[in-house]
Scaffold this motif. Sequence first.
Motif, PDB file in Angstrom:
ATOM      1  N   LEU A  18      -6.320   2.859   3.554  1.00 53.69           N
ATOM      2  CA  LEU A  18      -6.850   3.051   2.388  1.00 53.69           C
ATOM      3  C   LEU A  18      -6.812   2.007   1.232  1.00 53.69           C
ATOM      4  CD1 LEU A  18      -6.344   6.381  -0.005  1.00 53.69           C
ATOM      5  CD2 LEU A  18      -8.369   6.312   1.648  1.00 53.69           C
ATOM      6  N   ARG A  19      -9.120   1.520   0.959  1.00 50.85           N
ATOM      7  CA  ARG A  19      -9.275   0.472  -0.018  1.00 50.85           C
ATOM      8  C   ARG A  19      -9.546   0.716  -1.213  1.00 50.85           C
ATOM      9  NH1 ARG A  19     -13.093  -4.494   2.257  1.00 50.85           N
ATOM     10  NH2 ARG A  19     -11.132  -4.601   3.511  1.00 50.85           N
ATOM     11  N   LEU A  20      -8.918   0.865  -2.124  1.00 48.69           N
ATOM     12  CA  LEU A  20      -9.595   1.151  -3.354  1.00 48.69           C
ATOM     13  C   LEU A  20     -10.473  -0.064  -4.219  1.00 48.69           C
ATOM     14  CD1 LEU A  20      -5.960   2.605  -5.050  1.00 48.69           C
ATOM     15  CD2 LEU A  20      -7.910   3.277  -4.068  1.00 48.69           C
ATOM     16  N   SER A  21     -11.324   0.335  -4.824  1.00 44.06           N
ATOM     17  CA  SER A  21     -11.879  -0.943  -5.835  1.00 44.06           C
ATOM     18  C   SER A  21     -12.531  -0.166  -6.985  1.00 44.06           C
ATOM     19  CB  SER A  21     -13.577  -0.152  -4.864  1.00 44.06           C
ATOM     20  OG  SER A  21     -14.445  -0.522  -3.801  1.00 44.06           O
ATOM     21  N   CYS A  22     -12.784  -1.848  -7.765  1.00 41.95           N
ATOM     22  CA  CYS A  22     -12.755  -1.473  -9.316  1.00 41.95           C
ATOM     23  C   CYS A  22     -13.830  -2.061  -9.891  1.00 41.95           C
ATOM     24  CB  CYS A  22     -11.429  -1.526  -9.809  1.00 41.95           C
ATOM     25  SG  CYS A  22     -11.535  -1.747 -11.554  1.00 41.95           S
ATOM     26  N   ALA A  23     -15.279  -1.549 -10.193  1.00 42.60           N
ATOM     27  CA  ALA A  23     -16.034  -1.903 -10.692  1.00 42.60           C
ATOM     28  C   ALA A  23     -16.150  -2.782 -12.344  1.00 42.60           C
ATOM     29  CB  ALA A  23     -17.490  -1.032 -10.789  1.00 42.60           C
ATOM     30  N   ALA A  24     -15.868  -3.723 -12.925  1.00 45.78           N
ATOM     31  CA  ALA A  24     -15.841  -4.448 -13.478  1.00 45.78           C
ATOM     32  C   ALA A  24     -17.340  -4.463 -14.407  1.00 45.78           C
ATOM     33  CB  ALA A  24     -15.242  -5.278 -13.835  1.00 45.78           C
ATOM     34  N   SER A  25     -17.004  -4.677 -15.946  1.00 44.73           N
ATOM     35  CA  SER A  25     -18.345  -4.376 -16.475  1.00 44.73           C
ATOM     36  C   SER A  25     -17.821  -4.758 -18.205  1.00 44.73           C
ATOM     37  CB  SER A  25     -19.371  -3.663 -16.687  1.00 44.73           C
ATOM     38  OG  SER A  25     -18.753  -2.667 -17.148  1.00 44.73           O
ATOM     39  N   THR A  62       7.653  -2.931  -3.798  1.00 44.77           N
ATOM     40  CA  THR A  62       7.370  -1.677  -2.949  1.00 44.77           C
ATOM     41  C   THR A  62       6.372  -2.085  -2.402  1.00 44.77           C
ATOM     42  OG1 THR A  62       6.802  -1.452  -5.369  1.00 44.77           O
ATOM     43  CG2 THR A  62       8.900  -0.703  -4.318  1.00 44.77           C
ATOM     44  N   VAL A  63       5.424  -3.221  -3.021  1.00 48.16           N
ATOM     45  CA  VAL A  63       4.315  -3.149  -1.629  1.00 48.16           C
ATOM     46  C   VAL A  63       3.791  -4.280  -1.306  1.00 48.16           C
ATOM     47  CG1 VAL A  63       3.808  -1.139  -3.381  1.00 48.16           C
ATOM     48  CG2 VAL A  63       2.414  -4.207  -3.602  1.00 48.16           C
ATOM     49  N   LYS A  64       4.884  -5.476  -1.306  1.00 51.07           N
ATOM     50  CA  LYS A  64       4.793  -6.519  -0.334  1.00 51.07           C
ATOM     51  C   LYS A  64       4.497  -6.428   0.963  1.00 51.07           C
ATOM     52  CE  LYS A  64       6.011 -10.943  -1.689  1.00 51.07           C
ATOM     53  NZ  LYS A  64       6.814 -12.799  -1.918  1.00 51.07           N
ATOM     54  N   GLY A  65       3.893  -6.774   1.580  1.00 45.19           N
ATOM     55  CA  GLY A  65       3.347  -7.389   2.787  1.00 45.19           C
ATOM     56  C   GLY A  65       2.790  -5.738   3.248  1.00 45.19           C
ATOM     57  N   ARG A  66       2.511  -5.249   2.663  1.00 46.41           N
ATOM     58  CA  ARG A  66       1.978  -3.849   3.363  1.00 46.41           C
ATOM     59  C   ARG A  66       0.176  -3.207   2.099  1.00 46.41           C
ATOM     60  NH1 ARG A  66       3.246   1.241   1.573  1.00 46.41           N
ATOM     61  NH2 ARG A  66       4.319   0.455  -0.373  1.00 46.41           N
ATOM     62  N   PHE A  67       0.605  -4.182   0.816  1.00 43.51           N
ATOM     63  CA  PHE A  67      -0.993  -4.280   0.023  1.00 43.51           C
ATOM     64  C   PHE A  67      -1.284  -5.204  -0.586  1.00 43.51           C
ATOM     65  CE2 PHE A  67       0.123  -0.359  -2.377  1.00 43.51           C
ATOM     66  CZ  PHE A  67       0.193   0.730  -0.806  1.00 43.51           C
ATOM     67  N   THR A  68      -2.882  -5.434  -0.193  1.00 39.61           N
ATOM     68  CA  THR A  68      -3.804  -7.298  -0.907  1.00 39.61           C
ATOM     69  C   THR A  68      -4.315  -6.768  -1.423  1.00 39.61           C
ATOM     70  OG1 THR A  68      -3.183  -7.379   2.130  1.00 39.61           O
ATOM     71  CG2 THR A  68      -4.802  -8.540   0.355  1.00 39.61           C
ATOM     72  N   THR A  69      -4.685  -7.218  -2.649  1.00 38.52           N
ATOM     73  CA  THR A  69      -5.657  -7.112  -3.296  1.00 38.52           C
ATOM     74  C   THR A  69      -6.596  -8.537  -3.575  1.00 38.52           C
ATOM     75  OG1 THR A  69      -5.950  -6.921  -5.803  1.00 38.52           O
ATOM     76  CG2 THR A  69      -4.143  -8.415  -5.170  1.00 38.52           C
ATOM     77  N   PHE A  70      -7.769  -8.254  -4.048  1.00 43.32           N
ATOM     78  CA  PHE A  70      -8.531  -9.497  -3.637  1.00 43.32           C
ATOM     79  C   PHE A  70      -9.878  -9.237  -4.572  1.00 43.32           C
ATOM     80  CE2 PHE A  70     -11.630  -7.540  -0.653  1.00 43.32           C
ATOM     81  CZ  PHE A  70     -10.605  -6.805  -0.023  1.00 43.32           C
ATOM     82  N   ARG A  71     -10.524  -9.730  -4.780  1.00 45.24           N
ATOM     83  CA  ARG A  71     -11.974  -9.873  -6.113  1.00 45.24           C
ATOM     84  C   ARG A  71     -13.082 -10.761  -5.262  1.00 45.24           C
ATOM     85  NH1 ARG A  71      -9.290 -12.257 -11.371  1.00 45.24           N
ATOM     86  NH2 ARG A  71     -11.173 -11.684 -11.836  1.00 45.24           N
ATOM     87  N   GLU A  72     -14.078 -10.267  -5.338  1.00 43.15           N
ATOM     88  CA  GLU A  72     -15.071 -10.764  -5.580  1.00 43.15           C
ATOM     89  C   GLU A  72     -15.639 -11.157  -6.625  1.00 43.15           C
ATOM     90  OE1 GLU A  72     -16.733  -7.620  -2.520  1.00 43.15           O
ATOM     91  OE2 GLU A  72     -18.638  -9.360  -1.767  1.00 43.15           O
ATOM     92  N   ASN A  73     -15.892 -12.521  -7.119  1.00 46.47           N
ATOM     93  CA  ASN A  73     -16.220 -12.564  -9.172  1.00 46.47           C
ATOM     94  C   ASN A  73     -18.019 -12.392  -8.934  1.00 46.47           C
ATOM     95  OD1 ASN A  73     -13.455 -13.437  -9.061  1.00 46.47           O
ATOM     96  ND2 ASN A  73     -14.028 -15.627  -9.487  1.00 46.47           N
ATOM     97  N   ALA A  74     -18.664 -12.331  -7.381  1.00 53.55           N
ATOM     98  CA  ALA A  74     -20.357 -12.751  -7.970  1.00 53.55           C
ATOM     99  C   ALA A  74     -20.459 -11.212  -8.032  1.00 53.55           C
ATOM    100  CB  ALA A  74     -20.749 -13.168  -7.373  1.00 53.55           C
ATOM    101  N   ARG A  75     -19.544 -10.420  -7.974  1.00 59.91           N
ATOM    102  CA  ARG A  75     -20.020  -8.945  -7.955  1.00 59.91           C
ATOM    103  C   ARG A  75     -18.951  -7.969  -8.730  1.00 59.91           C
ATOM    104  NH1 ARG A  75     -19.614  -5.291  -3.434  1.00 59.91           N
ATOM    105  NH2 ARG A  75     -20.565  -4.263  -4.054  1.00 59.91           N
ATOM    106  N   ASN A  76     -18.200  -8.572  -9.212  1.00 56.60           N
ATOM    107  CA  ASN A  76     -17.586  -8.679 -10.560  1.00 56.60           C
ATOM    108  C   ASN A  76     -16.575  -6.902 -10.022  1.00 56.60           C
ATOM    109  OD1 ASN A  76     -18.602 -10.626 -12.308  1.00 56.60           O
ATOM    110  ND2 ASN A  76     -19.447  -8.313 -13.957  1.00 56.60           N
TER     111      ASN A  76
END
Length: 117
Positions: A18-25, A62-76
């Motif tokens: 699954l891919r989770l998203s977080c929209a920030a403002s 517990t999640v290392k190697g399975r989960f990856t977090t990344f960000r798109e600063n231009a899209r917050n």
Amino acid sequence: EVQLVESGGGLVQPGGSLRLSCAASGFTFSTYALNWVRQAPGKGLEWVSRINGGGGTGYAGTVKGRFTTFRENARNRLYLQMNSLKPDDTDVYYCAKVVANGNMDYWGNGTLVTVSS
């Protein structure tokens, strides 16, 4: 007003992704570190991952190697790519803004991830 809105949760079979998203403002997104944390009903909050403004990351064992977090600063936007999911990953997942002392001052309403066959 700071707002964080998570999305992307759902039901997935063990071993799935699954891919989770977080929209920030409401704040200067690119200058803040952000956490993903999770919580099961009746249990405490568990830190999952952190990403700083420059993209450096850290993960819980517990999640290392399975989960990856990344960000798109231009899209917050903040993301959590979750692979090889296990039933123990079943939780409500929250994104949270991190302040200078490492504490979290804002988080969203969460998105539920259920890993089950």
